[in-house]
Design an enzyme around this catalytic site. Structure first.
Site, PDB file in Angstrom:
ATOM      1  N   ARG A 236      49.633 -52.327  62.750  1.00 29.92           N
ATOM      2  CA  ARG A 236      50.080 -51.216  61.897  1.00 29.92           C
ATOM      3  C   ARG A 236      51.587 -51.312  61.695  1.00 29.92           C
ATOM      4  O   ARG A 236      52.340 -51.608  62.637  1.00 29.92           O
ATOM      5  CB  ARG A 236      49.750 -49.855  62.532  1.00 29.92           C
ATOM      6  CG  ARG A 236      48.287 -49.455  62.449  1.00 29.92           C
ATOM      7  CD  ARG A 236      47.846 -49.090  61.026  1.00 29.92           C
ATOM      8  NE  ARG A 236      46.453 -48.684  60.969  1.00 29.92           N
ATOM      9  CZ  ARG A 236      45.410 -49.495  60.700  1.00 29.92           C
ATOM     10  NH1 ARG A 236      45.623 -50.762  60.430  1.00 29.92           N
ATOM     11  NH2 ARG A 236      44.169 -49.023  60.665  1.00 29.92           N
ATOM     12  N   GLU A 265      52.897 -47.965  53.319  1.00 27.51           N
ATOM     13  CA  GLU A 265      52.145 -48.831  52.397  1.00 27.51           C
ATOM     14  C   GLU A 265      51.784 -48.041  51.146  1.00 27.51           C
ATOM     15  O   GLU A 265      51.467 -46.867  51.257  1.00 27.51           O
ATOM     16  CB  GLU A 265      50.843 -49.305  53.072  1.00 27.51           C
ATOM     17  CG  GLU A 265      51.103 -50.303  54.178  1.00 27.51           C
ATOM     18  CD  GLU A 265      49.829 -50.744  54.890  1.00 27.51           C
ATOM     19  OE1 GLU A 265      48.722 -50.493  54.364  1.00 27.51           O
ATOM     20  OE2 GLU A 265      49.951 -51.329  55.967  1.00 27.51           O
ATOM     21  N   HIS A 283      47.706 -55.906  53.455  1.00 25.63           N
ATOM     22  CA  HIS A 283      46.722 -55.267  54.335  1.00 25.63           C
ATOM     23  C   HIS A 283      45.298 -55.806  54.100  1.00 25.63           C
ATOM     24  O   HIS A 283      44.401 -55.076  53.688  1.00 25.63           O
ATOM     25  CB  HIS A 283      46.760 -53.736  54.146  1.00 25.63           C
ATOM     26  CG  HIS A 283      46.250 -53.004  55.359  1.00 25.63           C
ATOM     27  ND1 HIS A 283      46.752 -51.799  55.778  1.00 25.63           N
ATOM     28  CD2 HIS A 283      45.259 -53.307  56.254  1.00 25.63           C
ATOM     29  CE1 HIS A 283      46.103 -51.394  56.862  1.00 25.63           C
ATOM     30  NE2 HIS A 283      45.196 -52.304  57.167  1.00 25.63           N
TER      31      HIS A 283
END
Ligand code: NAP
Length: 317
Positions: A236, A265, A283
Site C-alpha cells: 500500500r 491513487e 495497482h
C-alpha cells in the site's frame, strides 16, 4: 432475500452469481461513488460489497443505515475501512485473503526485476528506437546473490521470498512476530526495521497499511538502507513517505524504485515521474481474470456465510 450494494463493477459472471443469491444493487457504469452517495445507496441494504476505492472512514460508517450488518471488502487489505467505527456500529468487516497471493507475488517480483534491471528506461529506449547495444548499455543490478529484505512476510511476502530464492536472492524479513521454521524457509528474521533495512540490497514492502505502518519508510528509516538499495512496494502507498523517497532517489541513496501502489491513487506524487529509474505500475497486483474472479466470489461467499451463520471465517474485526 438479503439486499446488498455492490459499489464497483465485478466481472460479469461474478455479478450473475451475486444476483443469484441476493437482491444486488449493481453499479453498471462503474462510477466512483462519493461517500454521501454510498450512504444514500446503502439505504434498505443488509450489506455492502466494497472495493479499495471506497473510503469507508468513521464519518461515512457512522452515517450508514442500521440495516447494514456487514461490509465485505473486495481485497485482502482493508486500510480503506475504519475498523473501530465498524466495531462501534456492530458491522462485520471481511476480506479476501489467499486467493490473490500468487498474482500479487508475481507483480512483487516484476517490481523487483523492473527496478533492478532498469525496465522503464529499457522500454522507453526500445520504443523510441535508435538505441545502440554496447557493453555498458543500461547496466542494471543482478539479483543473484543480493539480499532481499521483506517487510511483512505474510502470505504474499512468503510467496515472493520463494520465487526470489529461486532467482538466487538471500532472504531476510521483519514481522512483529517471528515465523515458524517451515514458513521461514531459511530466511533470516530481524526483530526490528532498522536491522532489516541495513541488510536490504532490495526491499520488498509487503505489510498492510495500518496506523503502525503509515510512513514507516521515511526520511529517517531510508538512511538505514545500504547506499544504492532498490525499494519496491506491492502493498500500500501509505507505507512510504513519498517526499523522502523522491529525495533519496535524487541523492542516489536509493538506486531505483518499483511501485504498484501509491498514496492518493491514482494521483501519484509527480516526483516519481521525473525519475527514469522509477518502474511504476497502476495497482495491478491482483489483476488477472482467475484472481479477480476468485476474489469476487469469495467476497460474495463471505456475505452469504455471514448472513446464514452470523459469522465468517474471513471476518477481520
Ligand atoms: P498477511 O498474510 O496478513 O501478511 C502481512 C504481514 O505483514 C504479516 O506477516 C505481518 O506479520 C506483517 N505485519 C503487519 N503489521 C506489521 C508491522 N506493523 N510491522 C511489521 N510487519 C507487520 O497479508 P497478505 O495477504 O500477505 O497481504 C499483505 C498486503 O498486501 C495487504 O494488506 C494489502 O495491503 C497488500 N496487497 C496489495 C495488492 C496489490 O494489488 N498491489 C494485492 C493484494 C494485497 P506480524 O503480524 O507478525 O507483524
Amino acid at each position: 432475500m438479503k439486499k446488498i450494494l455492490i459499489t464497483r463493477r465485478l466481472l460479469r459472471a461474478c455479478e450473475d452469481k451475486a444476483e443469484g443469491i441476493f437482491e444486488a444493487n449493481l453499479n453498471l457504469n462503474d462510477e466512483l461513488y462519493s461517500q454521501q452517495k454510498l450512504v444514500e445507496l446503502s439505504e434498505g441494504c443488509d450489506g455492502i460489497l466494497s472495493s479499495l476505492t471506497d473510503k469507508l472512514d468513521s464519518e461515512t460508517i457512522n452515517k450508514l443505515p442500521d440495516s447494514i450488518k456487514i461490509i465485505s471488502n473486495f481485497a485482502v487489505g482493508f486500510g480503506n475501512i475504519d475498523l473501530d467505527a465498524a466495531n462501534n456500529r456492530g458491522i462485520a468487516v471481511t476480506n479476501t485473503p489467499d486467493v490473490l497471493t500468487d498474482a500479487t507475488a508475481e507483480i512483487g517480483i516484476l517490481l523487483i526485476l523492473g527496478a533492478c534491471r532498469r525496465a522503464s528506461e529499457g522500454i522507453e529506449s526500445a520504443r523510441q528506437g535508435g538505441w545502440k547495444w554496447s557493453a555498458d548499455y543500461l547496466i542494471g543490478k543482478q539479483l543473484t546473490g543480493s539480499r532481499l529484505g521483506i517487510l511483512g512476510m505474510g502470505r504474499i511476502g512468503q510467496k515472493i521470498a520463494k520465487i526470489a530464492k529461486s532467482l538466487g536472492m538471500i532472504i531476510h524479513y521483519h514481522n512483529r512476530s517471528k515465523l515458524s521454521e517451515d514458513k521461514e524457509q531459511g530466511a533470516t528474521y530481524h526483530d526490528n526495521l532498522k536491522s532489516l533495512l541495513s541488510v536490504s540490497d532490495v526491499l520488498s514492502v509487503c505489510c498492510p497499511a495500518s496506523k503502525e505502518t503509515v510512513d514507516m519508510i521515511n526520511k529517517e528509516t531510508l538512511e538505514y538502507l545500504p547506499k544504492g538499495a532498490v525499494v519496491t512496494n506491492v502493498a500500500r502507498g501509505d507505507i512510504i513517505e513519498d517526499e523522502a523517497m523522491i529525495d533519496a532517489l535524487d541523492r542516489r541513496k536509493v538506486y531505483a524504485v518499483g511501485l504498484d501502489v501509491y498514496k492518493n491513487e491514482p494521483n501519484l506524487n509527480p516526483g516519481y515521474l521525473k525519475h527514469k529509474s522509477a518502474f511504476i505500475l497502476p495497482h495491478l497486483g491482483s489483476a488477472t481474470k482467475d484472481t479477480r474472479t476468485a476474489m469476487a466470489n469469495l467476497a460474495i461467499d463471505n456475505l452469504d456465510e455471514y448472513f446464514k451463520t452470523g459469522n465468517c471465517k474471513n471476518k477481520v474485526n
